[in-house]
Design a protein around this motif. Sequence first.
Motif, PDB file in Angstrom:
ATOM      1  N   ASP A  14     -58.776  60.568  56.406  1.00  0.00           N
ATOM      2  CA  ASP A  14     -58.925  60.279  58.020  1.00  0.00           C
ATOM      3  C   ASP A  14     -58.518  58.653  58.236  1.00  0.00           C
ATOM      4  O   ASP A  14     -57.919  58.349  59.024  1.00  0.00           O
ATOM      5  N   CYS A  15     -59.210  58.141  57.185  1.00  0.00           N
ATOM      6  CA  CYS A  15     -58.937  56.545  57.470  1.00  0.00           C
ATOM      7  C   CYS A  15     -57.363  56.193  57.066  1.00  0.00           C
ATOM      8  O   CYS A  15     -56.809  55.482  57.624  1.00  0.00           O
ATOM      9  N   VAL A  16     -57.139  56.838  56.072  1.00  0.00           N
ATOM     10  CA  VAL A  16     -55.416  56.757  55.769  1.00  0.00           C
ATOM     11  C   VAL A  16     -54.880  57.061  56.931  1.00  0.00           C
ATOM     12  O   VAL A  16     -53.547  56.427  57.225  1.00  0.00           O
ATOM     13  N   ARG A  17     -54.873  58.206  57.459  1.00  0.00           N
ATOM     14  CA  ARG A  17     -54.010  58.518  58.811  1.00  0.00           C
ATOM     15  C   ARG A  17     -54.193  57.731  59.764  1.00  0.00           C
ATOM     16  O   ARG A  17     -53.038  57.092  60.427  1.00  0.00           O
ATOM     17  N   SER A  18     -55.397  57.054  59.943  1.00  0.00           N
ATOM     18  CA  SER A  18     -55.691  56.009  61.110  1.00  0.00           C
ATOM     19  C   SER A  18     -54.940  54.579  60.828  1.00  0.00           C
ATOM     20  O   SER A  18     -54.180  54.227  61.594  1.00  0.00           O
ATOM     21  N   ILE A  19     -54.924  54.453  59.303  1.00  0.00           N
ATOM     22  CA  ILE A  19     -54.134  53.086  58.915  1.00  0.00           C
ATOM     23  C   ILE A  19     -52.703  53.491  59.244  1.00  0.00           C
ATOM     24  O   ILE A  19     -52.055  52.402  59.692  1.00  0.00           O
ATOM     25  N   ILE A  20     -52.226  54.508  58.733  1.00  0.00           N
ATOM     26  CA  ILE A  20     -50.674  54.685  58.911  1.00  0.00           C
ATOM     27  C   ILE A  20     -50.293  54.665  60.349  1.00  0.00           C
ATOM     28  O   ILE A  20     -49.253  54.268  60.781  1.00  0.00           O
ATOM     29  N   SER A  21     -51.095  55.172  61.345  1.00  0.00           N
ATOM     30  CA  SER A  21     -50.765  55.258  62.681  1.00  0.00           C
ATOM     31  C   SER A  21     -50.729  54.071  63.229  1.00  0.00           C
ATOM     32  O   SER A  21     -49.883  53.500  63.956  1.00  0.00           O
ATOM     33  N   THR A  22     -51.751  53.139  62.891  1.00  0.00           N
ATOM     34  CA  THR A  22     -51.822  51.822  63.477  1.00  0.00           C
ATOM     35  C   THR A  22     -50.807  50.801  63.038  1.00  0.00           C
ATOM     36  O   THR A  22     -49.973  50.290  63.644  1.00  0.00           O
ATOM     37  N   LEU A  23     -50.664  50.704  61.606  1.00  0.00           N
ATOM     38  CA  LEU A  23     -49.825  49.941  61.140  1.00  0.00           C
ATOM     39  C   LEU A  23     -48.278  50.534  61.540  1.00  0.00           C
ATOM     40  O   LEU A  23     -47.480  49.449  61.651  1.00  0.00           O
ATOM     41  N   GLY A  24     -48.082  51.586  61.415  1.00  0.00           N
ATOM     42  CA  GLY A  24     -46.767  52.331  61.719  1.00  0.00           C
ATOM     43  C   GLY A  24     -46.503  51.811  63.188  1.00  0.00           C
ATOM     44  O   GLY A  24     -45.204  51.463  63.438  1.00  0.00           O
ATOM     45  N   ARG A  25     -47.245  51.961  64.196  1.00  0.00           N
ATOM     46  CA  ARG A  25     -46.831  51.531  65.397  1.00  0.00           C
ATOM     47  C   ARG A  25     -46.431  50.022  65.560  1.00  0.00           C
ATOM     48  O   ARG A  25     -45.686  49.635  66.225  1.00  0.00           O
ATOM     49  N   ARG A  26     -47.392  49.434  64.971  1.00  0.00           N
ATOM     50  CA  ARG A  26     -46.963  47.806  64.918  1.00  0.00           C
ATOM     51  C   ARG A  26     -45.723  47.599  64.324  1.00  0.00           C
ATOM     52  O   ARG A  26     -44.885  46.634  64.567  1.00  0.00           O
ATOM     53  N   ALA A  27     -45.542  48.269  63.057  1.00  0.00           N
ATOM     54  CA  ALA A  27     -44.140  47.818  62.353  1.00  0.00           C
ATOM     55  C   ALA A  27     -42.971  48.493  62.995  1.00  0.00           C
ATOM     56  O   ALA A  27     -41.885  47.787  63.048  1.00  0.00           O
ATOM     57  N   ARG A  29     -42.813  49.084  66.211  1.00  0.00           N
ATOM     58  CA  ARG A  29     -42.674  48.678  67.624  1.00  0.00           C
ATOM     59  C   ARG A  29     -42.623  49.832  68.642  1.00  0.00           C
ATOM     60  O   ARG A  29     -42.358  49.679  69.603  1.00  0.00           O
ATOM     61  N   LYS A  30     -43.263  50.932  68.344  1.00  0.00           N
ATOM     62  CA  LYS A  30     -43.303  52.078  69.245  1.00  0.00           C
ATOM     63  C   LYS A  30     -44.190  53.309  68.276  1.00  0.00           C
ATOM     64  O   LYS A  30     -44.276  53.117  67.022  1.00  0.00           O
ATOM     65  N   LEU A  71     -39.156  46.941  62.023  1.00  0.00           N
ATOM     66  CA  LEU A  71     -39.558  45.452  61.826  1.00  0.00           C
ATOM     67  C   LEU A  71     -38.775  44.295  61.507  1.00  0.00           C
ATOM     68  O   LEU A  71     -39.159  43.250  62.128  1.00  0.00           O
ATOM     69  N   LEU A  72     -37.934  44.604  60.835  1.00  0.00           N
ATOM     70  CA  LEU A  72     -36.925  43.306  60.443  1.00  0.00           C
ATOM     71  C   LEU A  72     -35.979  43.026  61.462  1.00  0.00           C
ATOM     72  O   LEU A  72     -35.582  41.860  61.478  1.00  0.00           O
ATOM     73  N   TYR A  73     -35.453  43.978  62.227  1.00  0.00           N
ATOM     74  CA  TYR A  73     -34.473  43.537  63.109  1.00  0.00           C
ATOM     75  C   TYR A  73     -35.072  43.978  64.550  1.00  0.00           C
ATOM     76  O   TYR A  73     -35.441  45.069  64.829  1.00  0.00           O
ATOM     77  N   ARG A  74     -34.268  43.207  65.296  1.00  0.00           N
ATOM     78  CA  ARG A  74     -34.653  43.546  66.680  1.00  0.00           C
ATOM     79  C   ARG A  74     -33.209  44.370  67.411  1.00  0.00           C
ATOM     80  O   ARG A  74     -32.181  43.476  67.420  1.00  0.00           O
ATOM     81  N   THR A  75     -33.376  45.338  68.140  1.00  0.00           N
ATOM     82  CA  THR A  75     -32.388  45.962  68.568  1.00  0.00           C
ATOM     83  C   THR A  75     -32.119  45.356  69.990  1.00  0.00           C
ATOM     84  O   THR A  75     -32.795  45.294  70.794  1.00  0.00           O
TER      85      THR A  75
END
Length: 102
Positions: A14-27, A29-30, A71-75
């Motif tokens: 559950d923690c792994v899924r939470s980290i994936i969701s949070t970091l994924g959203r940040r990286a 940008r959605k 994360l690396l490029y801004r569209t």
Amino acid sequence: SDFSCFDASNLADDCVRSIISTLGRRADRKPLSQEQRDELFAFFQTSTADGGGKRVAMESIVARLLISPHLLYRTEVGQPFRHLLCRPIFVHRFSLIGNSEI
């Protein structure tokens, strides 16, 4: 702390899924789609099963998110800037301070 559930010695799914969701959203940008989150979690499980352990598998997830093109490029939306639809973020930052020749 954003990841209070994180304990490298006993990392729960559950923690792994939470980290994936949070970091994924940040990286990305959605928010990540369910399919993207499931794919990253499957990658985590495969990495863990390959003998690297949960900590190494989590480091691999973070590395994958950090090299995301979102994360690396801004569209750019609208008219292309000098015929570029995508450009590195650092170029955008320099253009904000008036150096348009970069």
